[in-house]
Scaffold this motif. Structure first.
Motif, PDB file in Angstrom:
ATOM      1  N   GLY A 207      -5.407  10.178   2.666  1.00 28.55           N
ATOM      2  CA  GLY A 207      -4.921   9.071   1.855  1.00 28.55           C
ATOM      3  C   GLY A 207      -3.644   9.367   1.097  1.00 28.55           C
ATOM      4  N   GLU A 208      -2.937  10.415   1.491  1.00 27.92           N
ATOM      5  CA  GLU A 208      -1.740  10.816   0.745  1.00 27.92           C
ATOM      6  C   GLU A 208      -0.673   9.726   0.712  1.00 27.92           C
ATOM      7  N   HIS A 209      -0.606   8.908   1.754  1.00 25.71           N
ATOM      8  CA  HIS A 209       0.472   7.921   1.854  1.00 25.71           C
ATOM      9  C   HIS A 209      -0.042   6.483   1.794  1.00 25.71           C
ATOM     10  N   SER A 210      -1.259   6.297   1.304  1.00 28.36           N
ATOM     11  CA  SER A 210      -1.840   4.948   1.302  1.00 28.36           C
ATOM     12  C   SER A 210      -0.935   3.944   0.597  1.00 28.36           C
ATOM     13  N   ARG A 211      -0.534   4.252  -0.619  1.00 31.11           N
ATOM     14  CA  ARG A 211       0.265   3.299  -1.391  1.00 31.11           C
ATOM     15  C   ARG A 211       1.629   3.086  -0.734  1.00 31.11           C
ATOM     16  N   GLU A 212       2.255   4.159  -0.285  1.00 31.92           N
ATOM     17  CA  GLU A 212       3.567   4.072   0.355  1.00 31.92           C
ATOM     18  C   GLU A 212       3.534   3.160   1.579  1.00 31.92           C
ATOM     19  N   ILE A 213       2.516   3.337   2.432  1.00 32.84           N
ATOM     20  CA  ILE A 213       2.423   2.554   3.666  1.00 32.84           C
ATOM     21  C   ILE A 213       2.121   1.092   3.363  1.00 32.84           C
ATOM     22  N   LEU A 214       1.237   0.842   2.416  1.00 34.64           N
ATOM     23  CA  LEU A 214       0.906  -0.542   2.068  1.00 34.64           C
ATOM     24  C   LEU A 214       2.103  -1.256   1.459  1.00 34.64           C
ATOM     25  N   ARG A 215       2.900  -0.554   0.688  1.00 36.44           N
ATOM     26  CA  ARG A 215       4.125  -1.168   0.161  1.00 36.44           C
ATOM     27  C   ARG A 215       5.065  -1.556   1.300  1.00 36.44           C
ATOM     28  N   GLU A 216       5.193  -0.677   2.289  1.00 34.38           N
ATOM     29  CA  GLU A 216       6.047  -0.988   3.438  1.00 34.38           C
ATOM     30  C   GLU A 216       5.559  -2.233   4.174  1.00 34.38           C
ATOM     31  N   ALA A 217       4.245  -2.449   4.160  1.00 30.77           N
ATOM     32  CA  ALA A 217       3.677  -3.633   4.816  1.00 30.77           C
ATOM     33  C   ALA A 217       3.828  -4.893   3.972  1.00 30.77           C
ATOM     34  N   GLY A 218       4.425  -4.764   2.782  1.00 30.88           N
ATOM     35  CA  GLY A 218       4.676  -5.918   1.932  1.00 30.88           C
ATOM     36  C   GLY A 218       3.675  -6.132   0.831  1.00 30.88           C
ATOM     37  N   CYS A 219       2.755  -5.202   0.649  1.00 27.67           N
ATOM     38  CA  CYS A 219       1.766  -5.343  -0.422  1.00 27.67           C
ATOM     39  C   CYS A 219       2.396  -5.026  -1.779  1.00 27.67           C
ATOM     40  N   THR A 220       2.060  -5.796  -2.762  1.00 29.62           N
ATOM     41  CA  THR A 220       2.511  -5.511  -4.122  1.00 29.62           C
ATOM     42  C   THR A 220       1.612  -4.447  -4.743  1.00 29.62           C
ATOM     43  N   ASP A 221       2.051  -3.853  -5.847  1.00 28.68           N
ATOM     44  CA  ASP A 221       1.214  -2.865  -6.523  1.00 28.68           C
ATOM     45  C   ASP A 221      -0.097  -3.485  -6.988  1.00 28.68           C
TER      46      ASP A 221
END
Length: 412
Positions: free
Chosen positions: A376-390
């Motif tokens: 899960g090291e890049h979970s937030r990074e990848i989801l942001r790239e997919a257009g997810c907001t924080d």
């Protein structure tokens, strides 16, 4: 010590793969493509890839096989049984070229990730299933692991047939890695088609058929013809003495193959007249008498030391080599000189050795751009790239659909 490359422009740069696979076959396929520059998004369950647990390891979840198989990848945790996790996966698929999975297609459908469901989000996506048996046959859905496939495709029996001992598996994940290369080729081939035609497709690469392809390519033998012209099997590969030869003080590897090699060998041992022996005079004759030819070699090789043979054979231009252990392979001077053994510093696992990406590309060099990721090291990074907001990502963490270890929050 080799440093991790800050950027990579390998020949597959610009291809993005959503990798839902685990264990060896699928991760090996995407490791090869990641080394070539593809962006690999590794989707892991909350428990992580099984290979994380196989030691030796310095820290839990970072086993040695996992480290080699999953470099040049980013890890995102998604619970695909969670509706929010499934939706996040479909959202990621919208920006990917390939989705790779290694569970049964029926299981993917139950998760809401069938080809039809994914295609509705991204018609250009290549959807690749790498599992045990083709869905077109009666073995569809059977469990498949490397040992089972080696046994079912005749490899263990061939080893027994050649050695006269009990059936044995090859001591490496032969089926996973051999078929994994087919999976890698399939992904690249289908992406080329998708980019040329503007449409994706579903692709199936089964282990059983993949290894049957490899085995039968060598061992169909007389069954190649109808009616058969003899038994199955490639006699040279099955000869009892096709193995490292015992010398007076050890073993060496030797392959005297063509007519020139054999003439040179007979001259080397002071028996040039054997080049006219009807058993050994040409390639066809030797193939018909391969057991006798190799038994003769086994007897002669015992008469000199390994060092003497290697020097004499090299002088005669006859192919030979030392018998290596794995420890010898790691220290091989050629591999050291070519930089094949990389020594690197992993952010959490410290000083590591790993095989380098294979091949040399003058225009698009390969590299190890990323170490194998923590779960899960890049979970937030990848989801942001997919257009997810924080806020959306925080909601996914709260729903236990993902986890973000980069901030030590949302552990599952």
């Amino acid at each position: 010590m080799t440093q991790l490359a800050s950027t990579g422009h390998g020949p597959l740069a610009g291809i993005r793969i959503l990798d839902l696979s685990s264990v060896v076959m699928g991760p090996y396929a995407t490791q090869v493509l990641g080394d070539l520059g593809a962006d690999i998004i590794k989707v892991e369950s909350p428990d992580g890839d099984n290979m994380r647990a196989v030691g030796p390891m310095r820290h839990p979840g970072m086993g040695h096989l996992y480290l080699h198989l999953n470099r040049n990848k980013r890890s995102i945790v998604l619970d695909l049984k969670n509706e929010a996790g499934r939706e996040a996966c479909l959202r990621l698929a919208q920006s990917c070229d390939v989705l790779l999975y290694n569970i049964r297609p029926q299981a993917m459908a139950r998760l809401g990730l069938s080809y039809e469901a994914v295609r509705a989000r991204n018609p250009r996506l290549v959807y690749v299933g790498a599992y045990g048996f083709s869905e077109a046959g009666p073995y569809a859905g059977r469990p498949a692991y490397d040992d089972l496939i080696q046994g079912q495709t005749g490899i263990a029996h061939l080893i027994q047939q050649q050695s006269g001992d009990v059936p044995r598996y090859a001591p490496l994940t032969l089926a996973d890695r051999a078929v994994g290369l087919h999976v890698a080729i399939a992904m690249v081939s289908a992406v080329l088609h998708a980019r040329q035609r503007g449409e994706g497709q579903s692709v199936e690469i089964p282990m059983f058929e993949g290894m049957a392809h490899l085995v039968l390519g060598d061992h169909l033998g007389g069954a190649t013809f109808e009616p058969p012209l003899g038994s199955t099997g490639y006699a040279r590969l099955l000869a009892a003495h096709r193995r490292p030869y015992a010398t007076s003080d050890g073993y060496i590897c030797l392959l005297i193959y063509n007519d020139k090699h054999w003439r040179s060998f007979f001259k080397l041992i002071g028996r040039p007249e054997l080049a006219q022996d009807p058993r050994f005079c040409n390639h066809t004759a030797r193939a018909q008498h391969i057991d006798e030819a190799y038994a003769f070699l086994a007897e002669v090789m015992r008469t000199r030391s390994s060092a003497e043979w290697l020097a004499d054979l090299a002088q005669a231009d006859i192919p030979s080599a030392r018998l290596y252990s794995v420890d010898d392979l790691i220290e091989d001077p050629h591999l050291r000189a070519t930089g094949f053994i990389c020594e690197q510093q992993h952010p959490s696992e410290g000083h590591l050795r790993t095989p380098a990406p294979l091949g040399r590309y003058t225009g698009t060099p390969t590299s190890i751009r990323r170490p194998a990721p923590r779960l899960g090291e890049h979970s937030r990074e990848i989801l942001r790239e997919a257009g997810c907001t924080d806020a959306e990502i925080d909601a996914l963490i709260a729903a236990r659909a993902t986890a973000d270890i980069s901030l030590n929050k949302g552990s599952i």
